[in-house]
Design a protein around this motif. Sequence first.
Motif, PDB file in Angstrom:
ATOM      1  N   VAL A   1      -9.917  -3.419  -2.489  1.00 50.04           N
ATOM      2  CA  VAL A   1      -9.438  -4.329  -1.443  1.00 50.04           C
ATOM      3  C   VAL A   1      -9.935  -3.857  -0.082  1.00 50.04           C
ATOM      4  CG1 VAL A   1      -7.378  -5.118  -0.204  1.00 50.04           C
ATOM      5  CG2 VAL A   1      -7.414  -5.160  -2.699  1.00 50.04           C
ATOM      6  N   LEU A   2      -9.797  -2.564   0.182  1.00 48.91           N
ATOM      7  CA  LEU A   2     -10.242  -2.030   1.472  1.00 48.91           C
ATOM      8  C   LEU A   2     -11.760  -2.095   1.601  1.00 48.91           C
ATOM      9  CD1 LEU A   2      -7.794   0.972   1.782  1.00 48.91           C
ATOM     10  CD2 LEU A   2      -7.829  -1.070   3.195  1.00 48.91           C
ATOM     11  N   ASP A   3     -12.472  -1.944   0.498  1.00 48.85           N
ATOM     12  CA  ASP A   3     -13.934  -2.099   0.547  1.00 48.85           C
ATOM     13  C   ASP A   3     -14.300  -3.502   0.996  1.00 48.85           C
ATOM     14  OD1 ASP A   3     -14.506   0.479  -0.190  1.00 48.85           O
ATOM     15  OD2 ASP A   3     -14.641   0.023  -2.337  1.00 48.85           O
ATOM     16  N   ARG A   4     -13.610  -4.508   0.438  1.00 57.73           N
ATOM     17  CA  ARG A   4     -13.918  -5.896   0.798  1.00 57.73           C
ATOM     18  C   ARG A   4     -13.582  -6.179   2.260  1.00 57.73           C
ATOM     19  NH1 ARG A   4     -11.548  -6.816  -4.364  1.00 57.73           N
ATOM     20  NH2 ARG A   4      -9.612  -7.622  -3.430  1.00 57.73           N
ATOM     21  N   LEU A   5     -12.621  -5.449   2.772  1.00 57.32           N
ATOM     22  CA  LEU A   5     -12.232  -5.629   4.177  1.00 57.32           C
ATOM     23  C   LEU A   5     -13.094  -4.799   5.130  1.00 57.32           C
ATOM     24  CD1 LEU A   5      -8.332  -5.535   3.771  1.00 57.32           C
ATOM     25  CD2 LEU A   5      -9.709  -7.535   4.325  1.00 57.32           C
ATOM     26  N   GLY A   6     -14.008  -4.000   4.595  1.00 57.08           N
ATOM     27  CA  GLY A   6     -14.847  -3.160   5.448  1.00 57.08           C
ATOM     28  C   GLY A   6     -14.195  -1.858   5.841  1.00 57.08           C
ATOM     29  N   ARG A   7     -13.257  -1.384   5.029  1.00 60.11           N
ATOM     30  CA  ARG A   7     -12.550  -0.132   5.284  1.00 60.11           C
ATOM     31  C   ARG A   7     -11.955  -0.064   6.689  1.00 60.11           C
ATOM     32  NH1 ARG A   7     -10.896   3.197   1.078  1.00 60.11           N
ATOM     33  NH2 ARG A   7     -12.220   2.670  -0.695  1.00 60.11           N
TER      34      ARG A   7
ATOM     35  N   LEU B   1       0.821  -1.197   0.000  1.00 59.45           N
ATOM     36  CA  LEU B   1       0.000   0.000   0.000  1.00 59.45           C
ATOM     37  C   LEU B   1       0.869   1.266   0.000  1.00 59.45           C
ATOM     38  CD1 LEU B   1      -3.200   0.529   2.134  1.00 59.45           C
ATOM     39  CD2 LEU B   1      -1.593   2.378   1.760  1.00 59.45           C
ATOM     40  N   GLU B   2       1.863   1.314   0.846  1.00 61.08           N
ATOM     41  CA  GLU B   2       2.686   2.522   0.916  1.00 61.08           C
ATOM     42  C   GLU B   2       3.493   2.748  -0.359  1.00 61.08           C
ATOM     43  OE1 GLU B   2       4.706   3.826   4.419  1.00 61.08           O
ATOM     44  OE2 GLU B   2       3.641   2.395   5.689  1.00 61.08           O
ATOM     45  N   PRO B   3       4.217   1.736  -0.881  1.00 56.66           N
ATOM     46  CA  PRO B   3       4.938   1.975  -2.139  1.00 56.66           C
ATOM     47  C   PRO B   3       4.027   2.397  -3.285  1.00 56.66           C
ATOM     48  CG  PRO B   3       5.744  -0.015  -1.075  1.00 56.66           C
ATOM     49  CD  PRO B   3       4.530   0.418  -0.310  1.00 56.66           C
ATOM     50  N   VAL B   4       2.874   1.749  -3.410  1.00 57.25           N
ATOM     51  CA  VAL B   4       1.951   2.123  -4.482  1.00 57.25           C
ATOM     52  C   VAL B   4       1.398   3.523  -4.231  1.00 57.25           C
ATOM     53  CG1 VAL B   4      -0.266   1.561  -5.555  1.00 57.25           C
ATOM     54  CG2 VAL B   4       1.382  -0.251  -5.083  1.00 57.25           C
ATOM     55  N   GLY B   5       1.141   3.862  -2.970  1.00 51.90           N
ATOM     56  CA  GLY B   5       0.692   5.210  -2.654  1.00 51.90           C
ATOM     57  C   GLY B   5       1.719   6.252  -3.046  1.00 51.90           C
ATOM     58  N   GLU B   6       2.995   5.958  -2.794  1.00 50.38           N
ATOM     59  CA  GLU B   6       4.058   6.899  -3.162  1.00 50.38           C
ATOM     60  C   GLU B   6       4.147   7.045  -4.678  1.00 50.38           C
ATOM     61  OE1 GLU B   6       6.522   9.776  -2.725  1.00 50.38           O
ATOM     62  OE2 GLU B   6       5.916   8.719  -0.891  1.00 50.38           O
ATOM     63  N   LEU B   7       3.975   5.956  -5.401  1.00 53.87           N
ATOM     64  CA  LEU B   7       3.994   6.035  -6.865  1.00 53.87           C
ATOM     65  C   LEU B   7       2.791   6.824  -7.380  1.00 53.87           C
ATOM     66  CD1 LEU B   7       5.164   2.415  -7.779  1.00 53.87           C
ATOM     67  CD2 LEU B   7       6.469   4.542  -8.002  1.00 53.87           C
TER      68      LEU B   7
ATOM     69  N   LEU C   1      -4.290   5.326   5.881  1.00 54.38           N
ATOM     70  CA  LEU C   1      -3.044   5.407   5.133  1.00 54.38           C
ATOM     71  C   LEU C   1      -3.319   5.660   3.649  1.00 54.38           C
ATOM     72  CD1 LEU C   1       0.026   5.153   5.570  1.00 54.38           C
ATOM     73  CD2 LEU C   1      -0.189   2.706   5.085  1.00 54.38           C
ATOM     74  N   LEU C   2      -4.286   4.929   3.089  1.00 56.75           N
ATOM     75  CA  LEU C   2      -4.622   5.109   1.678  1.00 56.75           C
ATOM     76  C   LEU C   2      -5.183   6.509   1.433  1.00 56.75           C
ATOM     77  CD1 LEU C   2      -4.913   3.868  -1.152  1.00 56.75           C
ATOM     78  CD2 LEU C   2      -7.206   3.112  -0.484  1.00 56.75           C
TER      79      LEU C   2
ATOM     80  N   LEU D   1      -4.684  12.265  -0.521  1.00 56.04           N
ATOM     81  CA  LEU D   1      -4.545  13.696  -0.295  1.00 56.04           C
ATOM     82  C   LEU D   1      -3.229  14.211  -0.859  1.00 56.04           C
ATOM     83  CD1 LEU D   1      -5.305  16.412   1.040  1.00 56.04           C
ATOM     84  CD2 LEU D   1      -4.267  15.518   3.157  1.00 56.04           C
ATOM     85  N   GLN D   2      -2.141  13.482  -0.617  1.00 51.88           N
ATOM     86  CA  GLN D   2      -0.837  13.920  -1.107  1.00 51.88           C
ATOM     87  C   GLN D   2      -0.800  13.964  -2.631  1.00 51.88           C
ATOM     88  OE1 GLN D   2       1.588  15.115   0.970  1.00 51.88           O
ATOM     89  NE2 GLN D   2      -0.072  14.834   2.447  1.00 51.88           N
ATOM     90  N   ALA D   3      -1.489  13.006  -3.269  1.00 54.88           N
ATOM     91  CA  ALA D   3      -1.540  13.008  -4.734  1.00 54.88           C
ATOM     92  C   ALA D   3      -2.278  14.248  -5.236  1.00 54.88           C
ATOM     93  CB  ALA D   3      -2.218  11.735  -5.231  1.00 54.88           C
ATOM     94  N   ALA D   4      -3.378  14.596  -4.577  1.00 58.75           N
ATOM     95  CA  ALA D   4      -4.129  15.779  -4.987  1.00 58.75           C
ATOM     96  C   ALA D   4      -3.287  17.039  -4.798  1.00 58.75           C
ATOM     97  CB  ALA D   4      -5.423  15.875  -4.179  1.00 58.75           C
ATOM     98  N   ILE D   5      -2.542  17.114  -3.714  1.00 62.10           N
ATOM     99  CA  ILE D   5      -1.667  18.268  -3.462  1.00 62.10           C
ATOM    100  C   ILE D   5      -0.579  18.340  -4.523  1.00 62.10           C
ATOM    101  CG2 ILE D   5       0.016  19.227  -1.856  1.00 62.10           C
ATOM    102  CD1 ILE D   5      -1.707  17.960   0.402  1.00 62.10           C
TER     103      ILE D   5
END
Length: 852
Positions: free
Chosen positions: A662-668, A633-639, A675-676, A681-685
Amino acid sequence: MGADPAASTPLVDRALAHAGVAARLVVLGGAGAGKTTLLDALAARWHDDDRPVTRLAGRRLEASCPGWALDAVLDPAELAGLGSGDLAAERRVLDRLVALGGKGGVLVVDNGQWLDRCSLRLLSGAAERRAAMVLAARPAGRADLAGLVEALGDEGTMLPLAPLGSDEVARMVEDAVGRVPDPALVSSLLDRSAGIPGWLVRLLAAGGVGAGGERPRPLDPAGSLVARVRAALDQLSEAARVVVVALGAGAAADGGLLADAVGLPPAEVAAALDEATAAGLLTPGRELVGVVAEALEVLVPPPERLELQSQLAAAAFEHPGKATLAARLVAGGATGDATARLLAAAAEEVVDVDPALACRWLVRAAELGGDPGPLALRRAEVAAGAGDLTTALRLAASVEAGSGRCCPSALVVTAAALVGRGLWARAVERYVALLDSDTPERALLAVPLLVAGGRLEQAHELDDAARARLPQPVPLLTEVLAQCAAGMLASIHCPAEALDALLEAVQLVEADPPTLLLPDSPHALAVLVASAWGDLVVADQLAGRAINASAGGGALHTRHQLLSGWVAMRGGRWAVAEDMLAVADPSSKRDQLVAVALDAALARRTGDVGRLAGAWDRAQPMLLGWHAELGLLEPVGELAVAAARLGQWERMAPVARELGAVLDRLGRPPLWDLLLRWYGLQAAIAADDGAAAVRRAEDVDRIEPASPRLAALGGIARVWAATVQGRADAGALRWAASELQALGLAWEGSRLLGAGAIRLTDAAVTRSLLEQARSLRDELGMSTPGALADVSALSDRECQVAEGVAEGLTYKEIGERLYISPKTVEHHVARIRQKLGASTRAEMLAALRSSG
């Protein structure tokens, strides 16, 4: 032919010093060590000093002839008298020897090991009567010779001849070929001769060196060197000959193993080794002299050699040091079932220190007739443990296909390799199959994968099924698997308990490292949870422990290095992160994706757009066919942030949606969802999308943090979104930056302050915010000394470029206005930032505004 170093002045001087004025000395050395040459030089020195020298020598074929070694001082009648047992005759000879060794005279006795008993007895008597005498002999085990040595004095009168060194060999070769030899030639001759002068002289005489001093030539099977080794072998006892041939077949001078292989008592083997060493066939360390080993390859018939190798291999199972023998046998071309079994056993001895060698031996064992299935499976395990998942997967898959039934070990290797390739769902299928094997508890390995992939219901079902089959009492390895499963399940339902379960697994692994190949270590899972929890200190400690403990073996070493670098990057310790990225050698798709994401993260934080673009270009093909899972999750988030920064968010959006699914299936679950959302937010910034930033900030703010330390993230998100929209508030900015600093996110705090500073119109407030930003940069070690300089430091052209930057023009637009290339504009901007002490574009803009 060159002079023998045994006659060199330093050695002769040392021998004279040992002998002293009394001229009593024992020179010890094997055949060819230079004893006779040294005696010649000593005799010449004493002759020059007007000291009479009488030369005597033992002879191999006359060892049973009484008194014959004394023929230089006896006439035939006296010699006959010695043979008859005439004590008066012996006394006359003894008196003569004493006289020859007295009043300045010296008796020089060569080849003492072959003296007949009568001569030896008389010489011992002369030595006991203080006659001057120098004895040269091989280090043989004759008790009567030991008596003569003892009679000549204490250890101070003994001179063992050591092998020649490289400098002495070089001098001999130079004398022989008439030029300074190449160092490689000297080294080769030293290896072949073992520094024994006799063998070196024979190598030179036999043409072992070309006329120009080039590298040595191979032995001529019909040449003098082979003939010399054959003669030396013929002169040995049968036991010594057998031992030497066994050494040539690959044996080491290990009394126990060697004795078993040749069928001789250890004491007899020890005596045989002494005999062969004295004959100059072995080094003082009881290794074959190189040229002798070469000759044995010619002299020993192949059937005899192969039979000896088989005997050695068979005998080795009762002795330690299988790896040493295996290496020798492989080099010697050994074959047969016994050798195959030995190679398989020896591979286990070296697998931890040299997995590549272990694999080569396993391959050779299969070639020699070993069972291919188990050997291929072990190769797969070794390859996986060394991080070569491609080879491991190929071998394990072939075992699976060829076994025709469930092979648990092959399933474990295949599954671990599939995880490394990002195919976690395929891996789960194999772990689930283990439920019906004799190791059903290993099915627990699939539970963390199922959780990470969003298949929570199946994870619970598998966890229950595997726990119902757990052996009692539960072994430590099984407890590790159970705690890892419990920790990942808890990260969804009860995150406060997740880290505790994983830390228990960490302690168990460190107490008793498992040999089972793991898809991920407890340490790595704990790092992921601790990082999501917001505790970068614990995450960093766990990553360090993973590396120090070699948790999971070589298969996970690179993963742990990258995780350590990742945590260091997030905490602002960029030099450490760079170091970890530099030393990591990612081979699996999972590790490669983390590595490229870490590269992108460091590039973004240091403002290196070129490096960021390069990392993003490398990442794009890796994301094709990527199966979303929490572990990345973190590496993909950074990308995702990198893609947004480069204006390519649309290429990353499908991947982000997969993670959201994936997070939807886990119930968020809050631990992972926050983290996601934060990365969103960082991507939007990064994209400078104010509307999107507001939406993402609202998403962050709605989540109830799993950890109290993350409670401020919602407020921070709102402040950042407002700032992007141009509604910056100095007080809110200072608060948000301080909270980010408390979380170990000083760079994010500095970045937020810079973004706010350029949007405020009050120059004093702007400078205050920039000072706080600079303070955070100081914490990261990234501040430029000298603070922000005055714009007056800029040249006219730089002022023109700066004006365009302040207006928000692109490099291309500025270039069109000034009639220069965009690349030139980029260079000007870099110099402007340097002169203003600005580490980011935002700080440069703020500096320009505050100075205007």
